[in-house]
Write a protein that holds these residues in place. Sequence first.
Motif, PDB file in Angstrom:
ATOM      1  N   UNK A  38       0.802  -1.103   0.058  1.00 40.86           N
ATOM      2  CA  UNK A  38       0.059   0.200  -0.021  1.00 40.86           C
ATOM      3  C   UNK A  38       0.906   1.283  -0.060  1.00 40.86           C
ATOM      4  N   UNK A  90       6.510 -17.647  -9.832  1.00 41.56           N
ATOM      5  CA  UNK A  90       4.974 -17.086  -9.592  1.00 41.56           C
ATOM      6  C   UNK A  90       5.190 -16.228  -8.307  1.00 41.56           C
ATOM      7  N   UNK A  93       4.641 -12.768  -9.746  1.00 39.16           N
ATOM      8  CA  UNK A  93       3.331 -12.543 -10.421  1.00 39.16           C
ATOM      9  C   UNK A  93       2.114 -12.345  -9.314  1.00 39.16           C
ATOM     10  N   UNK A  98      -1.142  -7.700  -6.594  1.00 40.58           N
ATOM     11  CA  UNK A  98      -1.417  -6.920  -5.360  1.00 40.58           C
ATOM     12  C   UNK A  98      -1.265  -5.585  -5.700  1.00 40.58           C
ATOM     13  N   UNK A 101      -3.797  -4.004  -7.680  1.00 37.22           N
ATOM     14  CA  UNK A 101      -5.204  -4.045  -6.752  1.00 37.22           C
ATOM     15  C   UNK A 101      -5.048  -2.764  -6.041  1.00 37.22           C
ATOM     16  N   UNK A 117       4.001 -11.926 -20.447  1.00 34.27           N
ATOM     17  CA  UNK A 117       2.837 -11.438 -21.052  1.00 34.27           C
ATOM     18  C   UNK A 117       3.481 -10.022 -21.774  1.00 34.27           C
TER      19      UNK A 117
ATOM     20  N   UNK B  68      -4.111 -17.246  -1.204  1.00 36.85           N
ATOM     21  CA  UNK B  68      -3.872 -16.171  -2.175  1.00 36.85           C
ATOM     22  C   UNK B  68      -5.063 -15.023  -2.074  1.00 36.85           C
ATOM     23  N   UNK B  72      -5.263 -11.160  -1.307  1.00 34.80           N
ATOM     24  CA  UNK B  72      -5.832 -10.220  -2.355  1.00 34.80           C
ATOM     25  C   UNK B  72      -6.875  -9.389  -1.652  1.00 34.80           C
ATOM     26  N   UNK B  75      -5.878  -6.512   0.239  1.00 31.02           N
ATOM     27  CA  UNK B  75      -5.839  -5.297  -0.427  1.00 31.02           C
ATOM     28  C   UNK B  75      -6.929  -4.574  -1.113  1.00 31.02           C
ATOM     29  N   UNK B  76      -7.606  -5.191  -1.360  1.00 36.94           N
ATOM     30  CA  UNK B  76      -8.964  -4.708  -2.139  1.00 36.94           C
ATOM     31  C   UNK B  76     -10.208  -5.662  -1.400  1.00 36.94           C
ATOM     32  N   UNK B  79     -11.785  -7.445  -4.706  1.00 34.45           N
ATOM     33  CA  UNK B  79     -10.577  -7.695  -5.693  1.00 34.45           C
ATOM     34  C   UNK B  79     -11.007  -7.600  -7.034  1.00 34.45           C
ATOM     35  N   UNK B  80     -10.089  -6.636  -7.888  1.00 36.62           N
ATOM     36  CA  UNK B  80     -10.116  -6.388  -9.159  1.00 36.62           C
ATOM     37  C   UNK B  80     -10.085  -7.879  -9.833  1.00 36.62           C
ATOM     38  N   UNK B  82      -9.393  -9.043 -12.860  1.00 35.60           N
ATOM     39  CA  UNK B  82      -8.349  -9.425 -13.738  1.00 35.60           C
ATOM     40  C   UNK B  82      -7.175  -9.723 -12.981  1.00 35.60           C
ATOM     41  N   UNK B  83      -6.944  -8.777 -12.072  1.00 36.61           N
ATOM     42  CA  UNK B  83      -5.575  -8.964 -10.984  1.00 36.61           C
ATOM     43  C   UNK B  83      -5.852 -10.313 -10.342  1.00 36.61           C
ATOM     44  N   UNK B  84      -6.991 -10.491  -9.868  1.00 36.37           N
ATOM     45  CA  UNK B  84      -7.321 -11.700  -8.960  1.00 36.37           C
ATOM     46  C   UNK B  84      -6.950 -12.807  -9.927  1.00 36.37           C
ATOM     47  N   UNK B  86      -4.620 -13.139 -12.158  1.00 40.92           N
ATOM     48  CA  UNK B  86      -3.023 -13.160 -12.220  1.00 40.92           C
ATOM     49  C   UNK B  86      -2.551 -13.756 -11.013  1.00 40.92           C
ATOM     50  N   UNK B  87      -3.431 -13.394  -9.808  1.00 38.70           N
ATOM     51  CA  UNK B  87      -2.543 -14.036  -8.570  1.00 38.70           C
ATOM     52  C   UNK B  87      -2.994 -15.131  -8.194  1.00 38.70           C
ATOM     53  N   UNK B  89      -3.828 -17.781 -10.255  1.00 40.86           N
ATOM     54  CA  UNK B  89      -3.554 -18.685 -11.191  1.00 40.86           C
ATOM     55  C   UNK B  89      -1.915 -19.079 -10.803  1.00 40.86           C
ATOM     56  N   UNK B  90      -1.255 -18.612 -10.044  1.00 42.71           N
ATOM     57  CA  UNK B  90      -0.086 -18.979  -9.498  1.00 42.71           C
ATOM     58  C   UNK B  90      -0.224 -20.277  -8.605  1.00 42.71           C
ATOM     59  N   UNK B 162      -4.757 -11.927 -21.699  1.00 40.45           N
ATOM     60  CA  UNK B 162      -4.785 -12.018 -20.302  1.00 40.45           C
ATOM     61  C   UNK B 162      -4.991 -13.148 -19.623  1.00 40.45           C
ATOM     62  N   UNK B 163      -4.408 -13.311 -18.394  1.00 43.45           N
ATOM     63  CA  UNK B 163      -4.502 -14.805 -17.786  1.00 43.45           C
ATOM     64  C   UNK B 163      -6.010 -14.676 -16.980  1.00 43.45           C
TER      65      UNK B 163
END
Lengths: 437, 437
Positions: A38, A90, A93, A98, A101, A117, B68, B72, B75-76, B79-80, B82-84, B86-87, B89-90, B162-163
């Motif tokens: 943050x 990862x 990634x 994070x 977000x 990407x 994970x 996320x 933080x949010x 969670x957004x 798209x970004x979730x 990304x996270x 999928x690791x 995009x993932x």
Amino acid sequence: MAPAQGRATDGQWGWCNKMALIVQKFGGTSVGSVDRIRQVAEKVKGFRQRGDDIVVVVSAMSGETNRLIDLAKQIQAEPDARELDVIVSTGEQVTIGLLAMALKAIDVPAVSYTGAQVRIVTDSAFNKARIQKIDDDAIRADLSAGKVVIVAGFQGVDEQGNITTLGRGGSDTTGVALAAALKADECQIYTDVDGVYTTDPRVVESARRLDKITFEEMLEMASLGSKVLQIRSVEFAGKYNVPLRVLHSFKEGPGTLITLEDNASMEQPVISGIAFNRDEAKLTIRGVPDTPGVAFKILGPVSAANIEVDMIVQNVSHDNTTDFTFTVHRNDLRKTEDILRKVASEIGAREVGGDNRIAKVSIVGVGMRSHAGVASKMFEALSRDGINIQMISTSEIKISVVIDEKYLELAVRSLHSAFELDADADADADASGSDHL
Amino acid sequence: MAPAQGRATDGQWGWCNKMALIVQKFGGTSVGSVDRIRQVAEKVKGFRQRGDDIVVVVSAMSGETNRLIDLAKQIQAEPDARELDVIVSTGEQVTIGLLAMALKAIDVPAVSYTGAQVRIVTDSAFNKARIQKIDDDAIRADLSAGKVVIVAGFQGVDEQGNITTLGRGGSDTTGVALAAALKADECQIYTDVDGVYTTDPRVVESARRLDKITFEEMLEMASLGSKVLQIRSVEFAGKYNVPLRVLHSFKEGPGTLITLEDNASMEQPVISGIAFNRDEAKLTIRGVPDTPGVAFKILGPVSAANIEVDMIVQNVSHDNTTDFTFTVHRNDLRKTEDILRKVASEIGAREVGGDNRIAKVSIVGVGMRSHAGVASKMFEALSRDGINIQMISTSEIKISVVIDEKYLELAVRSLHSAFELDADADADADASGSDHL
């Protein structure tokens, strides 16, 4: 660089007379927790509000890469190189997601990209890949659309689509490579120190933060044990002339700018800093018959055993024999002694000696190119304090000496003062606490 | 399918008279620790040694996806999307690397692929993407080269790179989709149960593992609360006619094969199994004026509030009013009652009633299509035990009744016996403990 959409009409940015493209790299401790992520987002937002275009490169959260490597080693003591990269990549990634977000949570448009990407194309040397080219189309489009672009450091993809990593500290390299590809105005490396110092402040209290240092000097400092930046990233920055700035992640301050030699600056100091290293051990093989090829006969077997050699000194011979001395990492001392004993009996040398109670001290500065007497000033300062020099080695912008380990701190302080690096010797140097742009 | 290189000349496989392409999916608990990953590798090695080509789909190690998502959400809160992806999928990305290493450690050639690397192309509905196409070239080449191919479940990539993720349980879908794309001989889903049972063995001791069940039956069983497989994966398998087998990860046994209806088998049992569900609540709105559009007036507001409705029953009217009854998830009972009270006053209905002490019991079987009297047999069995039926709903291969919750176990046991599903009624059915191929 196209201005972000809507920027021209946004009154609050109207006062801004400067807009830059900046690549900012934050390491593992800077993104080591949700709170720190943050804080990084807030910092990035500040730059954005000033009108700068920002690309952020991040490492894995601190501890994460080690956790992943440990997991892999539980499965395979020597992890398969390709699969290890699949696993450790990862870590970054997760961080990019994070941070994206965290930025969106404070209303900063952001998008994250893995190395694959972006298409940070590397060779296929898993675990230690080298960047070959970067496709910057997507990043430029996102910047034009007003987004902060977040890129996973340390990783890429080879031509076959395999995930690769650049090796430890590779996030610095990602940052510099992106800055070069994007022709960024600056690449900022955020760390846990507020800049590059004349020497280690824990050894010399009056050590002083440098406002500027050249790539060459930084390379010598880095390779001599000042672990602020990864050497490869400095080489890379020098090669592509990317201005590099070392800054503290969470303290304000201008940091240290690393650039090409500035010929315009007449008042170039002779010496920029003093580096030291106590990780080495010294080996000497005495009474070596002085015949062609003897150096290879000695160092060949050492190098074949994957032992890295640092300083090498061979003096002129007398009575057709010579003494050959070199340094290795302390951990390699015993192994190297064993090798040398075999070599000594083969080539008919007299004796082998090893000593791990040594330290290496170096003075670094592009200024010494044009100043005579730097070496003698160094030796004089050491002799004044009764410090015996065991080995000497020089390059164009560096002089290194090996001394008894117990004199290390004394030697560094003595040289720091002799070359007028102390903070009180140049009161202006560290006065500015304001931001640097 | 091309035979693996060298296979023809390898004497130890010479006895093998059958070679199949099998997709095997292992869930989070099956790969939940380093030891379990090693066990999975040994299992895969066994299939390989028999000469089968193997593609393995894995989930994230158990707990990892939740870890994970929690990160996320720190933080949010929301969670957004798209970004979730990304996270999260690791999680699978780590598992594929570890399993590939575990296979190599026991001398089985293996290679891992993320969803993006395979190119499992999905739409761009982050967190709940749908697979559109799969590029199987790389996988086929690796299989031909004798490698085990390991693919990350649950994830893909959209046309823009995009993932994406397929949503919870999506690894089953990945397995089935890959099996369809590769025209695999079988898709094996490894779980913590050893197959599909006639009913829950915790309720009916004599419940029996089914050797076979049709896709349709499995769909009805799954949607009625037998949570062995993700519904989407069963639909997918049925659509592409991929033979699906449910097996226990660490116990030997043939599991249950899910296929198209087998017309050749004359001895189709009437009923395959008994499903039940105690998560629902029943709502009744009484004295509804029986006018066109009234059903929509009642259910429209419920659906607008995102409340899912399961069974709906409306009987013939008398005196121009009717009673309208439906079931929702128990958690939605109060909310639905509030909505219905408003609706009731608007349409002039008499009263609204809610009851969450109900249970739904269903008998499922493709055999009931051609057998008259199945429903009456069911109702007879229930009445014999004094169980009152509150609602009835039927489909072509299923009859569901709603009863008082307290009779649930009794009803299931009574039906299990009435339809001769008990293990002792068909002693041969579970006799085979040997492997199934």
